[in-house]
Design a protein around this motif. Structure first.
Motif: not given
Lengths: 302, 409
Positions: B331-333, B326, B349, B336
């Protein structure tokens, strides 16, 4: 058991653990727990590891008038350690009164006691933890459908030993505990209530790590009619398969020596988990092997 | 009192000033100095507490939670594999709704085994229900422990708190730390009141009993979620009180030169000080750059982040962790959290600092360039691992040696 001994050791109170729990009919573990809890009373906090008895308390109900904490399968003795340490601190700092003190009681099945929880148990004994440990030993992972555990006896069929039965040898948890030099270790069974009662009282009179290792005949896992639970338990003792003994002050003492041991197969033939030793053909060699093991145990006592 | 303290000593001072009762412990590098320090203080009567050495982190965390449920103030610390070994019980403690502070000294996870830091350990505990505070300085370590107890013990919260500091970069780095007096701390953090829900004779409590079916399970899990969200609001108020008493600001998100910035770095932990220095250098050369550093990671301070990010051109998210297949977890947080914004910045990222690998000033400048170019094209490049050709050559050399085919001279 004589009548006077029965009276002397009889419990003053019954029904401390409320009825109506979702345990199986004829559960030997519950039979023993009722007797033990009558003697322990409600100034206890049970610290439970995953097992059949985890289902005694199902929100919002509990049969325990005392306290209860579910931890996880591997770590109930560590939960007991935290509670004991905290209570000692609160008592020494005078933040609670003596009458608010509790006895931490670990309650586990054989899956946790003989296996995944053994490291935490060993360490708690090493630390000299003042607690009582109750293992209801139904010789398999009971509430997941009775798979083999380290407490399963040789030859018993389980969900993970379906054909020839369990190939291993039942781990000697009694000796493992004794090797740690704890305060007290005892085997017991609910169908010998006087013996069990004496041992609970003895355990309560001592401080430090104490084990009650209770054989728990299991109708669903072992394959017998629930009504036969007491008979099966008595046969476990009278065949010499489940020796009643205790370790105290560094000495092992048998609390009951069967004068004329009943043949082991009288115990085995009543249970579905050993049926393959009798049908379709009688496995004489395996049966005599199992009988020899029992005979050797008693012969080596002297 | 101002003293030179390592991050580990600062953590121990936090526990000492919080007047903790109980210390279930198990050693692991680089956390060990914390428990050795506390053990020495107990031996010399500097703390009136009980220390019990458990046989594993799994048991240590169990004892910690059970003691907190019995009504004493509990402190403990671990790192890396220890945190993961305890993971099963971290979920339990959050479910038990017991207040305590657990310090994690970040360290990369096996395999391969390493002693040096990154954030995969602490972010693996992201969803366990512990609140999370992340420190950049030794001072923050001490302060976070005190704030952690105030937050955890608030009756509206009653959740355990994890305070994170980076192994080696903070655990063994000495910095000047202001140590408040015991009286000052007592005024901020009163003695622990367990409330009625504790184990004691005469007041039976059943805790963590089984539930049948998803309805009660959902209810209890969701209550803990709501308490976590409430903790975010309460944290703000506690931080204000902390600043009034001790003079140190403790916002859930630290922002550095963000007001007029076009490009932002986002980092947690000790490497954020390097990002801060890079921001200074880039500002000196006329670049409008800032730094955003979440101190509070659970609950995730979405509102504060949205305020800081709205209208910005680009963001370099520098993750010291890697979710295989992933990318960076922060970065994902952030992606979102920022998704609902109409004017959301371009997120780029970067993954670096794994297993203690340094992130150089030059790399911060390079990341800035990459983000500037991406903003120009409107296209975010794929996640990039910070790793140089020289480093690759060094690994190839080791592989040659390991395979027995290389020059070892």
């Amino acid at each position: 058991m004589t009548e006077s001994a029965d009276k002397r050791c009889g419990s003053a109170k019954t029904g401390t653990l409320a009825p109506g729990t979702p345990m199986c009919a004829g559960c030997g573990g519950l039979q023993a727990l009722h007797q033990i809890y009558d003697l322990l009373g409600d100034r206890t906090v049970f610290v439970n590891a995953a097992g059949c008895m985890t289902l005694l308390s199902i929100y919002p109900y509990t049969p325990f008038p005392g306290s209860w904490l579910y931890t996880a399968m591997a770590c109930a003795p560590a939960g007991a350690q935290g509670i004991r340490d905290a209570l000692d601190l609160l008592l020494s700092k005078k933040r609670i009164r003596t009458k608010q003190d509790l006895l931490p009681v670990v309650l586990t099945g054989d899956g946790a006691a003989y296996g995944i929880g053994l490291s935490a148990t060993s360490a708690a004994i090493d630390r000299g933890l003042d607690f009582l440990y109750i293992c209801y030993d139904n010789e398999g992972y009971g509430n997941t459908g009775h798979q083999s555990s380290a407490a399963t006896p040789t030859g018993a069929r389980t969900a993970t030993s379906r054909v020839d039965g369990f190939a291993g040898i039942k781990k000697d948890l009694f000796s493992i505990w004794c090797a740690h030099r704890p305060a007290y270790v005892a085997t017991a069974i609910g169908s010998e209530p006087a013996d069990l009662s004496k041992k609970v009282k003895k355990a309560l009179s001592l401080r430090g790590p104490r084990l009650l290792l209770v054989l728990a005949p299991c109708p669903t896992g072992w394959g017998f009619e629930p009504a036969r639970m007491v008979d099966i338990g008595k046969l476990a003792v009278e065949t010499g398969s489940w020796p009643l003994k205790e370790y105290v002050d560094g000495m092992i003492r048998h609390t009951h020596i069967p004068s004329r041991r009943v043949p082991l197969e009288d115990y085995l033939c009543l249970q579905g988990r050993f049926r393959h030793l009798f049908k379709p053909v009688r496995e004489d060699e395996r049966l005599s092997g199992l009988q020899h093991r029992v005979d050797d145990y008693w012969a080596n006592l002297k | 009192m101002r003293e030179l303290l390592t991050g580990n000593k600062a953590a121990a001072w936090g526990a000492r000033l919080a007047d903790v009762d109980y210390l279930p412990v198990f050693p692991i590098t680089p956390q060990t100095e914390i428990i050795e320090t506390l053990a020495e203080w107990i031996d010399h009567g500097r703390i009136d507490a009980r220390l019990t050495i458990l046989e594993s982190e799994h048991s240590m965390v169990t004892a910690a939670g059970a003691a907190a449920a019995t009504g004493v103030r509990v402190f403990t610390a671990t790192s890396s594999q220890g945190l993961l070994y305890a993971m099963e019980m971290l979920y339990n403690l959050a479910g038990w709704r017991v207040p305590l502070v657990l310090v994690n000294v970040s360290r990369g996870l096996s395999a391969p085994i390493t002693l040096e830091p990154d954030h995969n350990d602490v972010l693996a505990a992201r969803d366990c229900g512990f609140l999370q505070l992340h420190c950049t300085t030794c001072q923050e370590v001490l302060d976070s422990v005190l704030l952690g107890y105030r937050l955890a013990e608030d009756m509206r919260v009653r959740l355990p708190v994890l305070v994170n500091l980076d192994g080696f970069y903070l655990s063994f780095t000495r910095e000047p730390v202001e140590i408040p007096s015991a009286e000052q701390v007592r005024a901020f953090l009163p003695p622990f009141h367990p409330g009625s829900n504790r184990f004691a004779g005469g007041t039976p409590v059943s805790q963590a009993v089984a539930v049948l079916g998803g309805t009660p399970y959902s209810y209890f899990r969701y209550q803990a979620h709501l308490a976590s969200l409430e903790a975010g609001r309460i944290f703000g108020r506690i931080a204000q009180e902390f600043e009034a008493r001790f003079g140190r600001s403790f916002e859930a998100v630290e922002d550095y030169h963000c007001d007029d910035a076009e490009i932002l770095f986002v980092m947690i932990g000790s490497f954020a000080s390097k990002a801060r220095a890079a921001v200074d250098s880039l500002r000196a050369s006329g670049q409008k750059v800032g730094l955003v550093r979440p101190r509070l990671l659970r609950p995730f301070p979405v509102a504060s982040l949205v305020r800081l990010f709205e209208g910005k051109a680009g963001v370099a998210v520098v993750d010291q962790n890697l979710s295989n297949g992933s990318g960076g977890i922060l970065h994902t947080e952030l992606a979102a959290a920022l998704y609902p914004l109409s004017k959301r910045p371009l997120l780029v990222s970067f993954v670096g600092g794994l297993g203690g690998r340094d992130i150089t000033a030059g790399e911060f400048f390079a990341m800035h360039d990459v983000v500037r170019r991406a903003v120009g094209t409107g296209q975010a490049p794929p996640p990039r691992l910070l790793f140089t050709k020289d480093e690759l050559a060094a690994v190839r050399h080791m592989q040659d040696i390991a395979a027995g085919t290389g020059e070892t001279s």
